[in-house]
Design a protein around this motif. Sequence first.
Motif, short mmCIF file in Angstrom:
data_model
loop_
_atom_site.label_atom_id
_atom_site.label_comp_id
_atom_site.label_asym_id
_atom_site.label_seq_id
_atom_site.Cartn_x
_atom_site.Cartn_y
_atom_site.Cartn_z
N LYS A 297 4.63 -42.97 40.85
CA LYS A 297 5.56 -41.93 40.41
C LYS A 297 5.57 -40.75 41.39
CE LYS A 297 5.14 -43.06 35.48
NZ LYS A 297 4.73 -42.58 34.14
N LEU A 298 4.42 -40.48 41.98
CA LEU A 298 4.35 -39.40 42.96
C LEU A 298 5.14 -39.74 44.22
CD1 LEU A 298 3.07 -36.68 43.87
CD2 LEU A 298 1.14 -38.00 44.75
N LEU A 299 5.08 -41.00 44.63
CA LEU A 299 5.80 -41.42 45.83
C LEU A 299 7.29 -41.60 45.57
CD1 LEU A 299 3.31 -44.09 47.26
CD2 LEU A 299 3.47 -41.68 47.84
N ASP A 300 7.64 -41.94 44.34
CA ASP A 300 9.04 -42.17 43.98
C ASP A 300 9.73 -40.82 43.76
OD1 ASP A 300 11.42 -43.34 43.26
OD2 ASP A 300 10.79 -43.81 41.21
N GLY B 167 12.63 -45.62 40.32
CA GLY B 167 11.78 -46.73 39.91
C GLY B 167 11.60 -47.76 40.99
N ARG B 168 12.09 -47.46 42.19
CA ARG B 168 11.98 -48.37 43.32
C ARG B 168 11.61 -47.58 44.57
NH1 ARG B 168 11.45 -53.76 42.16
NH2 ARG B 168 12.54 -54.11 40.17
N LEU B 169 10.76 -48.19 45.43
CA LEU B 169 10.37 -47.57 46.68
C LEU B 169 10.87 -48.42 47.84
CD1 LEU B 169 6.65 -46.48 46.07
CD2 LEU B 169 8.61 -44.97 46.39
N SER B 170 11.73 -47.84 48.67
CA SER B 170 12.12 -48.54 49.89
C SER B 170 11.03 -48.36 50.94
CB SER B 170 13.45 -47.97 50.41
OG SER B 170 13.29 -46.62 50.80
N GLY B 171 11.13 -49.13 52.01
CA GLY B 171 10.13 -49.03 53.07
C GLY B 171 10.08 -47.64 53.67
N GLU B 172 11.24 -47.05 53.94
CA GLU B 172 11.29 -45.71 54.54
C GLU B 172 10.74 -44.67 53.57
OE1 GLU B 172 14.56 -42.63 56.50
OE2 GLU B 172 15.17 -44.61 55.76
N CYS C 2 6.91 -44.92 53.39
CA CYS C 2 6.22 -44.38 54.57
C CYS C 2 6.30 -42.85 54.60
CB CYS C 2 6.81 -44.97 55.84
SG CYS C 2 6.62 -46.76 56.00
N VAL C 3 7.49 -42.29 54.34
CA VAL C 3 7.66 -40.85 54.41
C VAL C 3 6.81 -40.15 53.34
CG1 VAL C 3 9.32 -38.98 54.09
CG2 VAL C 3 9.95 -40.99 55.42
N ALA C 4 6.80 -40.71 52.13
CA ALA C 4 6.04 -40.08 51.04
C ALA C 4 4.54 -40.13 51.31
CB ALA C 4 6.37 -40.79 49.72
N LEU C 5 4.04 -41.24 51.86
CA LEU C 5 2.60 -41.34 52.15
C LEU C 5 2.18 -40.37 53.25
CD1 LEU C 5 1.87 -45.18 51.95
CD2 LEU C 5 1.02 -43.39 50.43
N LYS C 6 3.05 -40.15 54.24
CA LYS C 6 2.71 -39.24 55.32
C LYS C 6 2.58 -37.80 54.84
CE LYS C 6 4.90 -41.95 59.01
NZ LYS C 6 6.01 -41.99 60.00
N LYS C 7 3.23 -37.48 53.73
CA LYS C 7 3.18 -36.12 53.20
C LYS C 7 1.95 -35.85 52.35
CE LYS C 7 8.20 -35.42 53.21
NZ LYS C 7 9.40 -35.10 52.39
N LEU C 8 1.22 -36.90 52.01
CA LEU C 8 0.02 -36.71 51.20
C LEU C 8 -1.08 -36.05 52.03
CD1 LEU C 8 -0.12 -40.09 49.24
CD2 LEU C 8 0.85 -37.91 48.50
#
Length: 283
Positions: free
Chosen positions: A149-152, A157-162, A165-171
């Motif tokens: 939910k944090l990445l979305d 309710g769906r995570l694309s590849g981009e 990646c973008v959401a994980l880099k911001k963690l």
Amino acid sequence: MSNAFLILFIITSIYAILGVSLFADDSYQDFGRFSHAFYTMFYFTYANEWPDGVNMHLADGSPDWRVGMFSMSYVVIVGWVVLQVSVAVLLDSFVTSTAEIEENEMAAQRIEAKRKHQVKNPLEPLLRQLSRSYVDDVDLTDKLRRLFKLLDRDETGRLSGEEFCVALKKLEFRPRIHITTSDYVGITQGLFLCDAKGRLGMEEFEKVMRGQLQVYMQGLLCHPEQHSHSDLTFGQLGALKWLLTESQRLHREVAMLRSSATHATGVPPASVVNALLASRKNS
């Protein structure tokens, strides 16, 4: 070093010109021409012998100060100063080169050591924190769903590849997570775990992260030389925790399968349960 030899060549040339002016009449063979004089001065430099053609004494046996001042000044300037400086420069170059070689070797060793300890999996900082923080299978599922939910960010309710990646880099992790779409394709097994559009739902995301967590735990145990002592101790304990978690998950799934079989047939025959378990295992 080349500058020192250039200075030596210039000084020798100057004395060769002076030698032609002063001693050409005394010895044409040694100082008659510039080329002769230059060779004579070069020979005087390395052989330390004054040419016999130019007498260092006058007819009455007293020193010829013209020859004496010429030869002594040349010895002082070239033999005692320029050559010594040349040797010092040569030794300094040697020491500097040796120091650079040692520094390069040390840098290569540091790079090799860093390479051995560098992040092999781009998700390693996240996996390290997850593996240390979850308590049991239920808690792990809860953490993974909250992470999803944090990445979305767009809440589709769906995570694309981009988006993944973008959401994980911001963690906020140390070291920071650097993941690319190529890494995304790899951890989703060539997008096999994604939907038709290459996106991850919550269930697919949990399956992917559980698989990555298992790979991370196996890496701690299979490659101990690449991890610190504390990581190894944690890896051994984490492996036991992972086994217990998987055991709990399997027991829960077995219970759900038995309940489904009983609800569908009224009687949970062993064949129905075994078939469902085999289907679950193959999937």
